[in-house]
Design a protein around this motif. Structure first.
Motif, PDB file in Angstrom:
ATOM      1  N   ALA A 103       0.816  -1.223   0.000  1.00 22.79           N
ATOM      2  CA  ALA A 103       0.000   0.000   0.000  1.00 22.79           C
ATOM      3  C   ALA A 103       0.848   1.271   0.000  1.00 22.79           C
ATOM      4  O   ALA A 103       0.564   2.197  -0.773  1.00 22.79           O
ATOM      5  N   PRO A 104       1.881   1.366   0.844  1.00 19.32           N
ATOM      6  CA  PRO A 104       2.690   2.589   0.802  1.00 19.32           C
ATOM      7  C   PRO A 104       3.292   2.877  -0.572  1.00 19.32           C
ATOM      8  O   PRO A 104       3.346   4.028  -1.005  1.00 19.32           O
ATOM      9  N   VAL A 107      -0.179   2.682  -3.488  1.00 22.44           N
ATOM     10  CA  VAL A 107      -1.264   3.632  -3.259  1.00 22.44           C
ATOM     11  C   VAL A 107      -0.740   5.023  -2.905  1.00 22.44           C
ATOM     12  O   VAL A 107      -1.248   6.035  -3.379  1.00 22.44           O
ATOM     13  N   HIS A 108       0.295   5.069  -2.072  1.00 16.72           N
ATOM     14  CA  HIS A 108       0.768   6.354  -1.551  1.00 16.72           C
ATOM     15  C   HIS A 108       2.013   6.885  -2.252  1.00 16.72           C
ATOM     16  O   HIS A 108       2.454   7.996  -1.957  1.00 16.72           O
ATOM     17  N   GLY A 109       2.576   6.090  -3.131  1.00 11.18           N
ATOM     18  CA  GLY A 109       3.713   6.563  -3.892  1.00 11.18           C
ATOM     19  C   GLY A 109       5.007   6.708  -3.113  1.00 11.18           C
ATOM     20  O   GLY A 109       5.913   7.453  -3.511  1.00 11.18           O
ATOM     21  N   VAL A 110       5.131   5.994  -1.996  1.00  7.74           N
ATOM     22  CA  VAL A 110       6.361   6.034  -1.203  1.00  7.74           C
ATOM     23  C   VAL A 110       7.446   5.239  -1.942  1.00  7.74           C
ATOM     24  O   VAL A 110       7.178   4.132  -2.421  1.00  7.74           O
ATOM     25  N   GLU A 114      12.355   3.448   0.950  1.00  3.34           N
ATOM     26  CA  GLU A 114      11.821   4.088   2.158  1.00  3.34           C
ATOM     27  C   GLU A 114      10.738   3.229   2.796  1.00  3.34           C
ATOM     28  O   GLU A 114      10.710   3.053   4.024  1.00  3.34           O
ATOM     29  N   ALA A 115       9.832   2.683   1.971  1.00  8.11           N
ATOM     30  CA  ALA A 115       8.757   1.846   2.490  1.00  8.11           C
ATOM     31  C   ALA A 115       9.310   0.577   3.124  1.00  8.11           C
ATOM     32  O   ALA A 115       8.812   0.120   4.166  1.00  8.11           O
ATOM     33  N   THR A 116      10.333   0.009   2.522  1.00 15.23           N
ATOM     34  CA  THR A 116      10.945  -1.211   3.052  1.00 15.23           C
ATOM     35  C   THR A 116      11.626  -0.950   4.389  1.00 15.23           C
ATOM     36  O   THR A 116      11.497  -1.743   5.338  1.00 15.23           O
ATOM     37  N   VAL A 150       0.640  -4.151  11.486  1.00 16.62           N
ATOM     38  CA  VAL A 150       1.793  -3.447  10.913  1.00 16.62           C
ATOM     39  C   VAL A 150       1.428  -2.885   9.538  1.00 16.62           C
ATOM     40  O   VAL A 150       1.763  -1.734   9.212  1.00 16.62           O
ATOM     41  N   ARG A 151       0.754  -3.683   8.728  1.00 21.99           N
ATOM     42  CA  ARG A 151       0.354  -3.225   7.395  1.00 21.99           C
ATOM     43  C   ARG A 151      -0.536  -1.984   7.486  1.00 21.99           C
ATOM     44  O   ARG A 151      -0.396  -1.043   6.695  1.00 21.99           O
TER      45      ARG A 151
END
Length: 247
Positions: A103-104, A107-110, A114-116, A150-151
């Motif tokens: 999702a990050p 959906v959020h364009g992270v 960074e998301a990892t 966490v998700r």
């Protein structure tokens, strides 16, 4: 700051009114617990807040914006909410890490890196860093529900919705999930949760709302609603819960 405001919410299924004019306000950093018997409207209320159900009447405001307006993109509105249901709903064909970063990134364009990094830090926090490359079917129910939490936190939502998240767990696994929610709440997260765990609600919630027949019959502090309820229907419900050993 008011994070969520629900006004006069009505939801019907086949002519049966499941939510009957619900009013609810959740302030920033507040934990609000929805209690009541099965069928009282708790889960339906959460699904309406998350726009997974169409409203028949009423209004839902998130961060001051009317997200129940038909012109609002529900997918965009949901970006400010994290939700965990009774079932874990993890993608079985994806690793734990991929479940969390999906999702990050999508959906959020992270950025992926960074998301990892954030996902691994969150998994470390809940004691599951060593399961990052594992698939959901290799985890216990309690571990899967912790991954689901966490998700939901991975993109730092303004509001966390929890729908009876321990109801599908074996009794010995309930404690580990509730301990995590307690930690999340202590960190200042804004939470609206439906729960059958009265003792937990008493420990963690700032506000307890008792639903019956699709209405908020009584609301107040945990000490007042759970310890000295004013309404006869609330007292009757709590007597039954006490007899079942859940209070």
């Amino acid at each position: 700051m008011t994070v969520l405001r629900v006004r006069g919410l009505v939801k019907e299924y086949g002519g049966r009114r499941v939510l009957d004019g619900v009013d609810l306000t959740v302030e920033e950093g507040q934990v609000v617990a929805l209690i009541g018997a099965s069928g009282s409207g708790k889960s339906t209320l959460l699904r309406c807040v998350n726009l997974l159900e169409d409203l028949d009447d009423g209004q839902v405001e998130l961060l001051g914006r009317d997200i129940s307006d038909p012109r609002v993109d529900p997918d965009r509105a949901r970006r400010d909410m994290g939700v965990v249901f009774q079932a874990y709903n993890l993608f079985p064909h994806m690793s734990v890490l991929r479940n969390v970063v999906l999702a990050p990134t999508v959906v959020h364009g992270v950025p992926e890196a960074e998301a990892t990094t954030r996902a691994l830090a969150l998994l470390e926090r809940v004691g599951l860093a060593d399961k990052a490359r594992a698939y959901p079917d290799r985890l216990s129910g309690g571990q899967q529900q912790r991954v689901a939490l966490v998700r939901a936190l991975a993109y730092d939502p303004a509001l966390l919705l929890l729908d009876e998240i321990t109801s599908a767990l074996d009794p010995e696994l309930v404690g580990e999930v509730l301990a995590l929610v307690r930690e999340i709440a202590a960190g200042g997260r804004t939470i609206l949760m439906a729960t059958h765990e009265m003792g937990f609600a008493k420990q963690v919630a700032d506000l307890v709302c008792f639903l019956d027949g699709g209405r908020v019959v009584e609301s107040g502090s945990p000490e007042q609603v759970l310890g000295d309820p004013e309404q006869p229907r609330t007292r009757e419900f709590l007597r039954r819960v006490l007899d079942s050993g859940r209070l």
